[in-house]
Motif scaffolding. Structure first.
Motif, PDB file in Angstrom:
ATOM      1  N   UNK A 189      -9.914  76.033   8.952  1.00  0.00           N
ATOM      2  CA  UNK A 189      -9.330  75.201   9.994  1.00  0.00           C
ATOM      3  C   UNK A 189      -8.043  74.545   9.534  1.00  0.00           C
ATOM      4  N   UNK A 190      -8.075  73.999   8.326  1.00  0.00           N
ATOM      5  CA  UNK A 190      -6.939  73.211   7.902  1.00  0.00           C
ATOM      6  C   UNK A 190      -5.765  74.073   7.485  1.00  0.00           C
ATOM      7  N   UNK A 215      -2.439  71.781  15.961  1.00  0.00           N
ATOM      8  CA  UNK A 215      -3.578  70.869  15.888  1.00  0.00           C
ATOM      9  C   UNK A 215      -4.238  70.715  17.249  1.00  0.00           C
ATOM     10  N   UNK A 228      -8.093  71.076  19.185  1.00  0.00           N
ATOM     11  CA  UNK A 228      -9.502  71.036  18.835  1.00  0.00           C
ATOM     12  C   UNK A 228     -10.063  72.443  18.625  1.00  0.00           C
ATOM     13  N   UNK A 229     -10.699  72.630  17.482  1.00  0.00           N
ATOM     14  CA  UNK A 229     -11.321  73.904  17.159  1.00  0.00           C
ATOM     15  C   UNK A 229     -12.822  73.783  17.481  1.00  0.00           C
ATOM     16  N   UNK A 244     -24.258  63.109  10.064  1.00  0.00           N
ATOM     17  CA  UNK A 244     -22.859  63.182  10.479  1.00  0.00           C
ATOM     18  C   UNK A 244     -22.796  63.452  11.982  1.00  0.00           C
ATOM     19  N   UNK A 255       0.688  69.497  20.562  1.00  0.00           N
ATOM     20  CA  UNK A 255       1.010  69.807  19.170  1.00  0.00           C
ATOM     21  C   UNK A 255       1.182  71.314  18.978  1.00  0.00           C
ATOM     22  N   UNK A 259       3.728  65.306  14.099  1.00  0.00           N
ATOM     23  CA  UNK A 259       3.055  66.419  13.421  1.00  0.00           C
ATOM     24  C   UNK A 259       1.990  65.842  12.495  1.00  0.00           C
ATOM     25  N   UNK A 260       0.837  65.604  13.076  1.00  0.00           N
ATOM     26  CA  UNK A 260      -0.243  64.972  12.327  1.00  0.00           C
ATOM     27  C   UNK A 260      -1.555  65.436  12.943  1.00  0.00           C
ATOM     28  N   UNK A 261      -2.641  64.804  12.586  1.00  0.00           N
ATOM     29  CA  UNK A 261      -3.940  65.243  13.089  1.00  0.00           C
ATOM     30  C   UNK A 261      -4.792  64.040  13.435  1.00  0.00           C
ATOM     31  N   UNK A 269     -11.294  60.898  12.353  1.00  0.00           N
ATOM     32  CA  UNK A 269     -11.393  59.664  11.569  1.00  0.00           C
ATOM     33  C   UNK A 269     -12.388  59.777  10.416  1.00  0.00           C
ATOM     34  N   UNK A 275     -13.516  62.577   8.399  1.00  0.00           N
ATOM     35  CA  UNK A 275     -13.604  63.746   7.517  1.00  0.00           C
ATOM     36  C   UNK A 275     -13.622  65.061   8.263  1.00  0.00           C
ATOM     37  N   UNK A 286     -14.297  65.807  11.318  1.00  0.00           N
ATOM     38  CA  UNK A 286     -13.642  65.796  12.633  1.00  0.00           C
ATOM     39  C   UNK A 286     -12.125  65.896  12.477  1.00  0.00           C
ATOM     40  N   UNK A 289     -10.457  67.365   9.463  1.00  0.00           N
ATOM     41  CA  UNK A 289      -9.992  68.564   8.756  1.00  0.00           C
ATOM     42  C   UNK A 289     -10.581  69.865   9.298  1.00  0.00           C
ATOM     43  N   UNK A 290     -11.743  69.804   9.875  1.00  0.00           N
ATOM     44  CA  UNK A 290     -12.383  71.019  10.338  1.00  0.00           C
ATOM     45  C   UNK A 290     -12.287  71.161  11.860  1.00  0.00           C
ATOM     46  N   UNK A 291     -12.608  70.081  12.560  1.00  0.00           N
ATOM     47  CA  UNK A 291     -12.634  70.188  14.021  1.00  0.00           C
ATOM     48  C   UNK A 291     -11.240  70.070  14.623  1.00  0.00           C
ATOM     49  N   UNK A 292     -10.338  69.448  13.877  1.00  0.00           N
ATOM     50  CA  UNK A 292      -8.966  69.219  14.349  1.00  0.00           C
ATOM     51  C   UNK A 292      -8.955  68.457  15.676  1.00  0.00           C
ATOM     52  N   UNK A 293      -9.667  67.343  15.678  1.00  0.00           N
ATOM     53  CA  UNK A 293      -9.696  66.498  16.881  1.00  0.00           C
ATOM     54  C   UNK A 293      -8.271  66.069  17.232  1.00  0.00           C
ATOM     55  N   UNK A 294      -8.014  65.952  18.514  1.00  0.00           N
ATOM     56  CA  UNK A 294      -6.675  65.599  18.966  1.00  0.00           C
ATOM     57  C   UNK A 294      -6.532  64.080  19.082  1.00  0.00           C
ATOM     58  N   UNK A 340       3.012  68.020   4.075  1.00  0.00           N
ATOM     59  CA  UNK A 340       2.863  68.617   5.403  1.00  0.00           C
ATOM     60  C   UNK A 340       2.772  67.607   6.539  1.00  0.00           C
ATOM     61  N   UNK A 341       1.906  66.612   6.429  1.00  0.00           N
ATOM     62  CA  UNK A 341       1.620  65.787   7.600  1.00  0.00           C
ATOM     63  C   UNK A 341       2.145  64.362   7.460  1.00  0.00           C
TER      64      UNK A 341
END
Lengths: 197, 323
Positions: free
Chosen positions: A20-21, A27, A29-30, A196, B158, B181-183, B186, B188, B190, B192-197, B252-253
């Protein structure tokens, strides 16, 4: 079997994180990563100790619990989000004050020598989550009650009720729970709570 | 459950939590956070004034109190002594919140712990019940309910297609969300993995003045040139940290010092106030980004010398006023 599940989980979590990263260009939502990694993270158990006693002896048994929250109602949800959540529980809506129903499957690592209870159990109940510091994000607490379905082959009992109190940190995702059971052979249990979302 | 299961479980938990650099930074700063105290600073007794065209008070980290004529706004209020309840801030907050007599709007750029403080907003909401809380789409998932009006803005996406979002009016202030250009997220995964907006920068216009607040952002020249071509910005509040290798590009961010200056030049703004350093211990000394920026501004080998008089580093608690 459990070993395999855990091993696969480790690999998948690492892959999901790095995949993902690395897609830094966009950016958005995945959802696939969201639901897959959330599901895997729910496999992380909460270490727990459970009392095992009879009239003459007493000791504690080590085991694991898994935390599921089928329903949570937030008292402080803003107008843009729903106060009612199912299973995947937003921590902010939870720790700022909420009521929830929970289910906790449990396994202890070896047999209850004194009490005669089964090593497998499922607890279900309800709790109130109350914010303590930083509106609950740094510290929150809970109070609730539950019923533990645990069979006793010696006495024929099917379970017992208990009162649960908890204190949580890190957005309510880690903490300690203590349960006073209304049963002379399983008087208490204590857990390091991990969940989590 | 066997010993092997426990070992795999331990690896699982370790991988999960140490994968987060925020966790690693927090662990590294444990000793300072327990034994240290934030450095005392001088604060203004009255941060607001009459006959002001623009004023910017840097309260530390990214928290910036801005006055545009009679309007008072605050960006990313963070009043806490500790980040996430653990990491102690290096300097105390540069603002007497009690001395604040007026506030029209509170702006949140994204939901990270150093930009969105639940209790700080709660304090402001109690003190200024008529203030409005402005935040980008996606941040609603990380906000509790407050007793003030909450305004969600349609941030620029984005996907590198639309750099300027839809404007809204807040008490006569024209607020335009712009590209950052950020993510979001809050906690972890959410992030880096989920890429919440839920990330934005802001352009705030009122009468004849225009202020830009970038929030956290990496550098992307096309976006900032477009923003600069569409707005005549008087003051740009831009982050210069954190940085790993502060002498080169950021990670990057977050814009490093050199990227922040590039960004400022792209914006064609009149003045720049650097922020996002000095309070939170990330990878290097908290003031390293400022030292590097000063070197860049004075070093003839870089093409930033013409910006020297336009970049105004403030001390924590210091205010720059344009009349």
């Amino acid at each position: 079997m459990i070993n395999r599940i855990l091993l696969i989980s480790v690999v998948l979590v690492v892959l999901i994180q790095s995949d993902s990263f690395s897609q830094q260009k966009d950016f958005t939502l995945n959802k696939k990563a969201k639901y897959l990694s959330w599901s895997l993270l729910q496999l992380i158990p909460s270490p727990t100790i459970v009392s095992d006693a009879n009239n003459d002896n007493a000791r504690v048994k080590f085991g694991f619990q898994w935390q599921f929250i089928p329903l949570n109602y937030s008292f402080r949800a803003n107008k843009f989000v729903s106060p009612v959540q199912f299973f995947m529980i937003n921590p902010v809506r939870r720790f700022t004050g909420s009521a929830e129903l929970f289910v906790q499957p449990e396994i202890v690592t070896s047999s209850f020598k004194y009490s005669g209870f089964n090593i497998f159990a499922v607890s279900t109940g309800g709790r109130l989550v109350i914010p303590v510091q930083e509106m609950g994000e740094n510290i929150s607490a809970s109070i609730g009650s539950k019923y533990t379905f645990r069979k006793n082959d010696i006495t024929g009992e099917n379970g017992y009720a208990g009162i649960e109190v908890g204190v949580y940190f890190f957005g309510g995702m880690a903490g300690f729970q203590f349960v006073k059971n209304f049963n002379k052979k399983n008087k208490f249990s204590a857990s390091f709570y991990l969940k989590y979302f | 459950m066997t010993r092997k299961s426990l070992y795999i479980l331990l690896v699982f938990i370790t991988v999960t939590f140490t994968g987060c650099w925020v966790t690693r930074i927090a662990i590294n700063s444990v000793e300072d956070s327990i034994l240290d105290t934030p450095a005392k600073i001088t604060k203004l007794n009255n941060p607001l004034a009459d006959s002001v065209k623009i004023s910017v008070l840097w309260a530390g980290h990214s928290t910036s109190l801005v006055q545009l004529y009679d309007k008072v706004i605050i960006f990313d209020p963070f009043f806490n002594k500790r980040f996430s309840g653990l990491m102690l801030r290096k300097t105390e907050l540069g603002l007497y919140v009690d001395s604040l007599k007026r506030l029209d709007a509170i702006f949140v750029s994204h939901p990270h712990i150093d930009h969105l403080s639940f209790t700080s907003i709660d304090i402001l909401a109690d003190k200024f019940p008529n203030a409005k809380l402005v935040f980008p789409k996606g941040v609603e998932n990380y906000l509790p309910d407050y007793n003030i009006q909450m305004v969600r803005v349609d941030n620029a996406d984005t996907k590198f297609k639309r750099f300027i979002g839809k404007s809204v009016y807040v008490y006569g202030l024209k607020v335009t969300p712009v590209f950052a250009y950020h993510f979001g997220g809050r906690y972890g995964f959410d992030t880096y993995s989920w890429l919440e907006e839920g990330v934005t920068g802001y352009i705030v216009e009122y009468k004849d003045v225009c202020v830009y607040y970038s929030g956290d952002t990496g550098y992307y020249d096309k976006a900032f040139k477009e923003i600069g071509n569409n707005f005549k910005i008087d003051v740009a509040i831009i982050p210069i940290g954190p940085c790993r290798n502060c002498d080169s590009v950021g990670f990057r961010f977050h814009t490093s010092s050199i990227e922040a200056l590039e960004l400022f030049r792209d914006l064609k703004a009149d003045y720049m106030i650097p922020v996002h350093y000095g309070a939170a211990q990330y990878f290097t000394d908290v003031n390293k980004p400022l030292d590097v920026m000063n070197q860049l501004l004075n070093d003839s080998t870089y093409a930033f010398r013409e910006l020297r008089d336009k970049v105004i580093p403030l001390k924590v608690g210091e205010q720059k006023v344009w009349r």
